[in-house]
Every structure is written in structure tokens, then in C-alpha cells.
Scaffold this active site. Structure first.
Site, PDB file in Angstrom:
ATOM      1  N   ARG A  40      61.719  22.985  15.328  1.00 41.16           N
ATOM      2  CA  ARG A  40      59.888  22.634  15.685  1.00 41.16           C
ATOM      3  C   ARG A  40      59.652  24.123  15.918  1.00 41.16           C
ATOM      4  O   ARG A  40      58.849  24.441  15.819  1.00 41.16           O
ATOM      5  CB  ARG A  40      59.277  21.713  15.794  1.00 41.16           C
ATOM      6  CG  ARG A  40      59.611  20.517  15.499  1.00 41.16           C
ATOM      7  CD  ARG A  40      59.828  20.179  14.267  1.00 41.16           C
ATOM      8  NE  ARG A  40      60.422  18.752  13.591  1.00 41.16           N
ATOM      9  CZ  ARG A  40      61.936  18.757  13.169  1.00 41.16           C
ATOM     10  NH1 ARG A  40      62.926  19.625  13.273  1.00 41.16           N
ATOM     11  NH2 ARG A  40      62.176  17.255  12.785  1.00 41.16           N
ATOM     12  N   SER A  53      54.846  13.380  11.031  1.00 38.54           N
ATOM     13  CA  SER A  53      54.937  13.287  12.199  1.00 38.54           C
ATOM     14  C   SER A  53      53.623  13.857  13.344  1.00 38.54           C
ATOM     15  O   SER A  53      54.068  15.133  13.145  1.00 38.54           O
ATOM     16  CB  SER A  53      56.791  13.802  13.033  1.00 38.54           C
ATOM     17  OG  SER A  53      57.242  13.194  11.714  1.00 38.54           O
ATOM     18  N   GLU A 107      52.657  17.791  17.599  1.00 37.78           N
ATOM     19  CA  GLU A 107      53.281  18.650  15.856  1.00 37.78           C
ATOM     20  C   GLU A 107      52.968  19.222  15.274  1.00 37.78           C
ATOM     21  O   GLU A 107      52.185  20.277  14.142  1.00 37.78           O
ATOM     22  CB  GLU A 107      54.893  18.151  15.776  1.00 37.78           C
ATOM     23  CG  GLU A 107      55.760  18.477  14.746  1.00 37.78           C
ATOM     24  CD  GLU A 107      56.630  17.878  13.922  1.00 37.78           C
ATOM     25  OE1 GLU A 107      57.124  17.724  13.263  1.00 37.78           O
ATOM     26  OE2 GLU A 107      57.476  17.295  15.265  1.00 37.78           O
TER      27      GLU A 107
END
Length: 338
Positions: free
Chosen positions: A192, A241, A311
């Protein structure tokens, strides 16, 4: 369950910044893109909440973007958005300029085993273009909401694959208007994350696929669609998410163990279907959603000893606070929201 009173209503309408656009037009007489002062952003965010941008710029093309940045006062902050999937805009809005990459940045072309996609192109359309050309390897993008620019910025992934697995190169514009290109090594991808400078606005990317059977690729994408519908709140106001998976663990399992499935603050709720998703049930403010996320983080820390990392990109300021950005510039936030 409800943990606090309901959300603020009409927060965006009451926020207003000084109009920067007249000065921009004087400094940039050849600008071809669209400039809008105090532009509502709630409709551009998948959460459908939050304050306005002091100025919104939608460039006509890459050259127009570079022209704008070259002539923009370096003291004015810039944030780039694509489809707004992995973004929570705080209720006080964003001071400075928001650059939105629209239709001019959504073109996709297939050239042999290569797929060239604009940074504003939806991930799902890149997956579909590859499938139609019989190129395997990009089907996972069917499960990644948002646009290509954000996928680059966060090395988006799903169903066992990530952007780094198919990445060849990308191009962008720096805050000073300089054009730059990046190879896989330059991007320094990790979970990520990418290592490209934060001030780069990605404009397009090249990916590589492998020859495959079109029907098999389409069947894989259909299965991803079916699985997402069964396991994620795909037809709700959500940012995807919410938290990154900690090393050796899954965020949703830690959240569930902490008893947060279904937890609500006003109209902000932890999804009953997948508890690493926050949803806006209708009138949630950004403050409600962020407070709910922080409540989840605190309960997970208390029960598991793990500090969850956001996130979703939280940008702008709370209602009534001094203005700031989470980072000097981020490109097409995406998941994932992302």
C-alpha cells in the site's frame, strides 16, 4: 448500536473560502481547463460528505496541467483526486487547489501486451480493456475501486495481486510543472505504498499483461464481482477498506474481535457485512466517520495490542479548524480507496 448523537447537516454549505480564481485567470491567461471557486467535494467522494475545495481545477490535458502548476504560487497547496473512492474530506473543506483528473485523463489503449491507461481511468475499465484484448494479469483491478492514479500511489491490490506485479512505467507532473517518468525501480513499491515523490501528479501509466484466454479472464472477473457483492458493502456510501492489514494479521478480524461490527456514531457505521468498511447510512458528517474510525482503532488497540493504520486518506480540516492538508500532495486517492 449508536455511540453518539446524529451528524451535522449542511456543513458544506456554510463553509466558504476567499475566491482565488480571479487571480489565477490573470496569472494564467492561456489556461484551458475549468476553474471553480468553493467547489463542493461531497459529491466527488464515495462517502458523499465533507466540505468544499477553495478552488477546483479540472485540466484540459497534461500540458494544461503543467501550465497551471508552473504559474501557480508555490505557497498554495495542491491535492489531486480521481474518483474519490479512498478519500474522506473533512467538514471544514480544503484550503488551496484541488486538481481533478477527469475525462481527458481516462483514455485506455492496448498495444500488443501493453495497456496504457490515463491516471483518471477507472481501474475496472483497465481490467476490462485487458480482458477484451485477451491479456491476463489485470483481472484483479476489477476488485479495486477508484482510478489508476490512486492505484499507482498506494500500490493498490486485491485477490492476490498488486499494481507492482503488472507495472512497466508511468508519467507525471511535479508541483513545479516538470514532467517526470518512473520505472518500477523508481516507484519502490511496497504494501500500500510507492516511493514516488509526494508532489507528483500521475498522468498515465503502462502495464503489461500476458496472453490468455478471453473467456477465462472474463470468468475470473465475474467471480471477483460475485465475491465482492457477497462480502463487501459495494452498493453503499463507503470509502473501501478503512485500515491497512497489520503484518501477519487481517484488520477486519481484529475489528470483529474488538466487538466493533455494526458499531455506529450517528449515521456512520462499521459495516455488518465487512467490518473493515465504514459506511455513511445517509447523513453522516466526515467528523462522525473519522470519530468512528478512531473509536475502532482504540478498541482494537485495547483488545489486541495492535495499532491500526488508516488506509483511507483523510484530507482537509475539521469544521472550524485552521486549514491544512494531510500531506502536501497526494494523487488520485484510491483503495484499494481507495
Amino acid at each position: 448500536m449508536s455511540a453518539s448523537p446524529g451528524s451535522l447537516r449542511g456543513q458544506e454549505a456554510s463553509v466558504s473560502f476567499p475566491d482565488l480564481t480571479p487571480a489565477f485567470r490573470v496569472a494564467m491567461p492561456d489556461l484551458r481547463g475549468k476553474l471553480s471557486p468553493n467547489a463542493p467535494l461531497a459529491g466527488m467522494s464515495w462517502f458523499r460528505t465533507g466540505g468544499p475545495a477553495q478552488a477546483l481545477f479540472e485540466p484540459a490535458d497534461e500540458l494544461d496541467l503543467a501550465y497551471f502548476l508552473t504559474r501557480l504560487d508555490p505557497a498554495i497547496r495542491v491535492l489531486t483526486i480521481g474518483l474519490g473512492s479512498n478519500m474522506l474530506v473533512r467538514d471544514g473543506g480544503l484550503e488551496g487547489v484541488v486538481v481533478r483528473l477527469g475525462k481527458p485523463f481516462q483514455e485506455i489503449a492496448v498495444q500488443g501486451p501493453l495497456i496504457r491507461a490515463g491516471a483518471g481511468a477507472p481501474d475496472v475499465k483497465a481490467a476490462s480493456a485487458a480482458a477484451e484484448a485477451g491479456l491476463a494479469g489485470l483481472a484483479f483491478l476489477r476488485g479495486v475501486p477508484g482510478a489508476i492514479g490512486g492505484a499507482l500511489r498506494m500500490n493498490a491490490g486485491a485477490y492476490g495481486a498488486e499494481i507492482k506485479d503488472v507495472f512497466v512505467s508511468c508519467r507525471g507532473v511535479r508541483r513545479n510543472g516538470e514532467f517526470v517518468t518512473f520505472s518500477g525501480r523508481d516507484m519502490d513499491f511496497s504494501y500500500r505504498h510507492c516511493g514516488a515523490p509526494a508532489d507528483v501528479i500521475f498522468t498515465n501509466a503502462v502495464f503489461s499483461g500476458e496472453a490468455g484466454d478471453k473467456s477465462a479472464i472474463l470468468a475470473e472477473m465475474a467471480e471477483i464481482t460475485r465475491t465482492r457483492a457477497q462480502t463487501q458493502p459495494v452498493n453503499t456510501r463507503t470509502g473501501g477498506s478503512t485500515f491497512k492489514n497489520p503484518p501477519g494479521a487481517k484488520a477486519w478480524e481484529l475489528i470483529d474481535k474488538a466487538g466493533c461490527r455494526g458499531l455506529a456514531i450517528g449515521d456512520a457505521q462499521v459495516s455488518e457485512l465487512h467490518c473493515n468498511f465504514l459506511i455513511n447510512r445517509g447523513t453522516a458528517s466526515a467528523a462522525d466517520l473519522e470519530a468512528l474510525g478512531e473509536t475502532v482503532r482504540a478498541r482494537v488497540l485495547e483488545t489486541s495490542g495492535v495499532t491500526l493504520e488508516w488506509e483511507i486518506k483523510r484530507v482537509g480540516v475539521p469544521r472550524g479548524a485552521a486549514s491544512f492538508f494531510e500531506t502536501p500532495a497526494v494523487s488520485a486517492p484510491q483503495n484499494d480507496g481507495a
